[in-house]
Design a protein around this motif. Sequence first.
Motif, PDB file in Angstrom:
ATOM      1  N   LEU A  11      -1.002  -3.037   5.941  1.00 40.73           N
ATOM      2  CA  LEU A  11      -0.660  -2.310   5.090  1.00 40.73           C
ATOM      3  C   LEU A  11      -1.981  -1.360   4.457  1.00 40.73           C
ATOM      4  CD1 LEU A  11       1.771  -0.816   3.637  1.00 40.73           C
ATOM      5  CD2 LEU A  11       1.688  -2.752   2.069  1.00 40.73           C
ATOM      6  N   VAL A  12      -2.827  -2.148   4.013  1.00 41.87           N
ATOM      7  CA  VAL A  12      -4.090  -1.616   3.510  1.00 41.87           C
ATOM      8  C   VAL A  12      -4.745  -0.721   4.198  1.00 41.87           C
ATOM      9  CG1 VAL A  12      -6.223  -2.204   2.695  1.00 41.87           C
ATOM     10  CG2 VAL A  12      -4.607  -3.679   1.946  1.00 41.87           C
ATOM     11  N   PHE A  24      -2.905  12.275   0.652  1.00 41.95           N
ATOM     12  CA  PHE A  24      -3.070  11.545  -0.672  1.00 41.95           C
ATOM     13  C   PHE A  24      -1.608  11.389  -1.390  1.00 41.95           C
ATOM     14  CE2 PHE A  24      -6.935  14.366  -0.646  1.00 41.95           C
ATOM     15  CZ  PHE A  24      -7.813  13.454   0.109  1.00 41.95           C
ATOM     16  N   ALA A  25      -0.886  12.039  -1.145  1.00 41.52           N
ATOM     17  CA  ALA A  25       0.479  11.666  -1.738  1.00 41.52           C
ATOM     18  C   ALA A  25       1.052  10.535  -1.083  1.00 41.52           C
ATOM     19  CB  ALA A  25       1.599  12.722  -1.647  1.00 41.52           C
ATOM     20  N   LYS A  26       0.976  10.494   0.358  1.00 42.72           N
ATOM     21  CA  LYS A  26       1.619   9.247   1.275  1.00 42.72           C
ATOM     22  C   LYS A  26       0.648   8.186   0.765  1.00 42.72           C
ATOM     23  CE  LYS A  26       3.240  11.999   5.419  1.00 42.72           C
ATOM     24  NZ  LYS A  26       3.044  12.080   6.547  1.00 42.72           N
ATOM     25  N   ALA A  27      -0.676   8.290   0.550  1.00 45.64           N
ATOM     26  CA  ALA A  27      -1.280   7.163   0.398  1.00 45.64           C
ATOM     27  C   ALA A  27      -0.947   6.513  -1.324  1.00 45.64           C
ATOM     28  CB  ALA A  27      -2.934   7.503   0.021  1.00 45.64           C
ATOM     29  N   ASP A  28      -0.549   7.260  -2.083  1.00 45.69           N
ATOM     30  CA  ASP A  28      -0.131   7.113  -3.289  1.00 45.69           C
ATOM     31  C   ASP A  28       1.174   6.360  -3.208  1.00 45.69           C
ATOM     32  OD1 ASP A  28      -1.942   8.039  -5.189  1.00 45.69           O
ATOM     33  OD2 ASP A  28      -0.836  10.013  -5.221  1.00 45.69           O
ATOM     34  N   SER A  29       1.978   6.532  -2.283  1.00 40.63           N
ATOM     35  CA  SER A  29       3.253   5.829  -1.786  1.00 40.63           C
ATOM     36  C   SER A  29       2.975   4.610  -1.658  1.00 40.63           C
ATOM     37  CB  SER A  29       4.243   6.444  -1.267  1.00 40.63           C
ATOM     38  OG  SER A  29       4.473   7.886  -1.695  1.00 40.63           O
ATOM     39  N   PRO A  39       0.741  -7.791  -6.493  1.00 38.56           N
ATOM     40  CA  PRO A  39       0.711  -7.811  -8.084  1.00 38.56           C
ATOM     41  C   PRO A  39      -0.749  -8.338  -8.450  1.00 38.56           C
ATOM     42  CG  PRO A  39       2.258  -9.182  -7.546  1.00 38.56           C
ATOM     43  CD  PRO A  39       2.105  -8.567  -6.170  1.00 38.56           C
ATOM     44  N   GLY A  40      -1.379  -7.416  -9.258  1.00 39.22           N
ATOM     45  CA  GLY A  40      -2.496  -7.863  -9.959  1.00 39.22           C
ATOM     46  C   GLY A  40      -3.810  -7.971  -8.928  1.00 39.22           C
ATOM     47  N   HIS A  41      -3.493  -7.890  -7.872  1.00 40.91           N
ATOM     48  CA  HIS A  41      -4.829  -7.934  -6.656  1.00 40.91           C
ATOM     49  C   HIS A  41      -6.077  -6.781  -6.945  1.00 40.91           C
ATOM     50  CE1 HIS A  41      -7.235  -8.638  -3.082  1.00 40.91           C
ATOM     51  NE2 HIS A  41      -6.425  -9.873  -3.067  1.00 40.91           N
ATOM     52  N   PRO A  42      -6.901  -7.118  -6.742  1.00 43.13           N
ATOM     53  CA  PRO A  42      -8.022  -5.984  -7.114  1.00 43.13           C
ATOM     54  C   PRO A  42      -7.952  -4.994  -5.762  1.00 43.13           C
ATOM     55  CG  PRO A  42      -9.139  -8.101  -6.391  1.00 43.13           C
ATOM     56  CD  PRO A  42      -7.697  -8.351  -6.973  1.00 43.13           C
ATOM     57  N   VAL A  43      -7.260  -5.143  -4.836  1.00 46.22           N
ATOM     58  CA  VAL A  43      -7.237  -4.326  -3.790  1.00 46.22           C
ATOM     59  C   VAL A  43      -6.472  -2.934  -4.008  1.00 46.22           C
ATOM     60  CG1 VAL A  43      -5.145  -5.091  -2.735  1.00 46.22           C
ATOM     61  CG2 VAL A  43      -6.806  -3.724  -1.152  1.00 46.22           C
ATOM     62  N   ILE A  44      -5.426  -2.994  -5.172  1.00 49.27           N
ATOM     63  CA  ILE A  44      -4.670  -2.213  -5.562  1.00 49.27           C
ATOM     64  C   ILE A  44      -5.530  -1.043  -6.185  1.00 49.27           C
ATOM     65  CG2 ILE A  44      -2.767  -1.496  -7.108  1.00 49.27           C
ATOM     66  CD1 ILE A  44      -2.046  -3.484  -4.542  1.00 49.27           C
ATOM     67  N   HIS A  45      -6.274  -1.504  -7.040  1.00 45.08           N
ATOM     68  CA  HIS A  45      -7.231  -0.730  -7.972  1.00 45.08           C
ATOM     69  C   HIS A  45      -8.529  -0.099  -7.002  1.00 45.08           C
ATOM     70  CE1 HIS A  45      -5.317  -1.744 -11.655  1.00 45.08           C
ATOM     71  NE2 HIS A  45      -5.649  -3.163 -11.365  1.00 45.08           N
ATOM     72  N   LEU A  46      -8.727  -0.969  -6.046  1.00 42.49           N
ATOM     73  CA  LEU A  46      -9.610  -0.146  -5.102  1.00 42.49           C
ATOM     74  C   LEU A  46      -9.268   1.038  -4.357  1.00 42.49           C
ATOM     75  CD1 LEU A  46     -12.571  -0.427  -4.005  1.00 42.49           C
ATOM     76  CD2 LEU A  46     -11.826  -1.929  -2.262  1.00 42.49           C
ATOM     77  N   MET A  47      -7.946   0.732  -3.788  1.00 39.79           N
ATOM     78  CA  MET A  47      -7.370   1.852  -3.136  1.00 39.79           C
ATOM     79  C   MET A  47      -7.047   2.968  -3.876  1.00 39.79           C
ATOM     80  SD  MET A  47      -7.543   0.666  -0.127  1.00 39.79           S
ATOM     81  CE  MET A  47      -6.893   1.721   0.796  1.00 39.79           C
ATOM     82  N   ARG A  48      -6.667   2.714  -5.106  1.00 38.69           N
ATOM     83  CA  ARG A  48      -6.828   4.014  -6.253  1.00 38.69           C
ATOM     84  C   ARG A  48      -7.964   4.530  -6.270  1.00 38.69           C
ATOM     85  NH1 ARG A  48      -2.925   0.602 -10.596  1.00 38.69           N
ATOM     86  NH2 ARG A  48      -1.000   0.655  -9.464  1.00 38.69           N
ATOM     87  N   ALA A  49      -8.914   3.914  -6.679  1.00 36.38           N
ATOM     88  CA  ALA A  49     -10.198   4.454  -6.673  1.00 36.38           C
ATOM     89  C   ALA A  49     -10.741   5.277  -5.681  1.00 36.38           C
ATOM     90  CB  ALA A  49     -11.135   3.413  -6.949  1.00 36.38           C
ATOM     91  N   ILE A  50     -10.580   4.840  -4.290  1.00 39.80           N
ATOM     92  CA  ILE A  50     -10.965   5.392  -2.987  1.00 39.80           C
ATOM     93  C   ILE A  50      -9.974   6.778  -2.820  1.00 39.80           C
ATOM     94  CG2 ILE A  50     -10.897   5.240  -0.430  1.00 39.80           C
ATOM     95  CD1 ILE A  50     -11.686   2.191  -0.995  1.00 39.80           C
ATOM     96  N   ASN A  51      -8.709   6.700  -3.198  1.00 38.72           N
ATOM     97  CA  ASN A  51      -8.119   7.696  -2.838  1.00 38.72           C
ATOM     98  C   ASN A  51      -8.546   8.838  -3.939  1.00 38.72           C
ATOM     99  OD1 ASN A  51      -5.951   9.137  -2.091  1.00 38.72           O
ATOM    100  ND2 ASN A  51      -4.089   8.516  -3.579  1.00 38.72           N
TER     101      ASN A  51
END
Length: 263
Positions: A11-12, A24-29, A39-51
Motif C-alpha cells: 500500500l505504501v 497527488f489527489a490519488k496519493a492523498d486518498s 494509525p499513528g505510524h510515522p509512515v503516514i506523516h512521511l508520505m504526506r511530507a513526500i506528497n
Amino acid sequence: LLFDDPAKLDLVSKCGDYIYNNEFAKADSAIVVLANRLPGHPVIHLMRAINIGWKEMPLTTTSEVFPAHYAELQKVIESALKLQELDPEGPDGIFFEMSARGLLAEYYAREGTYLKALGEARKMYGLVRLGFDFVDENKEFLFSTGLYNYFREMYPLRHPIYKPFVWVFKSGDMETGLAQLDKATREAKMIKIEASLYLAYIYLRYENQPLKALVYLEKLADKYPKNNYFKSKLLECLFVKLDYSRAFPLMTELMENEDPYYK
C-alpha cells in the motif's frame, strides 16, 4: 508495524507510485487508507511530507510549501521516537526517524546552512549505524547504508568545508555504497525510486558517468510519464550523450510547461 506486513508495504509502494507520477489527489486518498490501517505510524506523516514536496519540485527551504513539509517531517520524528520507546531495537522507529532527519540534512546542505545540516547528520549517525545491522533482513536499509558508504568518502572530497567535521564518523566505501544503492533499486519496496534517483544523481554529478545515470532515468521516466522532474534529468543525460533525436522532443515538451523551473 509496517515492515512486518507485506500488504501494508504494498500500500505504501502504491501511494509512492501516485506521488511519483504527479497524481497527488490519488496519493492523498491512498494516505487516508494507509492512516486507517496504521494509525499513528510515522509512515503516514512521511508520505504526506513526500506528497507535499513533490508537488513543488525541486523543493527548497525557501519554497512556500516547505513549512508544511517541515511540519510533517517533525511529526515523523515524534512518532518514530514513540515507536523506539516501545521497541528500541525495532526497524520501524529507526528507519523513519533516520529518513526524516536525512531529508532535513539534505535540504540544509543544499541551501548552504552547514551547521544545521551537520546537526541533523549527527543525530542521524547513530541511526544509520543501527541500520547497518538490518540490511540483510530488511532491504529498505540498503538505501541509507549505501548513501552513507558513498557520501562519507565522497562528500568531504567535493565539499572541503566538511572535512574538519567528518573524522568522527566511521569510514565508508564508495564502491560498496554504489552496489548497495543499485541493489535497493531492485529489491527494496518503499525506497526503490529514491534509490534510483540518487544513483542517477551520483553518476551525473559526482562520477561523471552520464550513461550509467541514463539507465536509471530512462526507467523512471518510462514508469512515471507525468513526472516532469524525471524528464528534466533524462533530458540532461540525453544532451550529454548527444542523442538529439530523443532530446529535442523532450525539450520542446518541457518548454511548454507552465512551471518556470522546467521551462
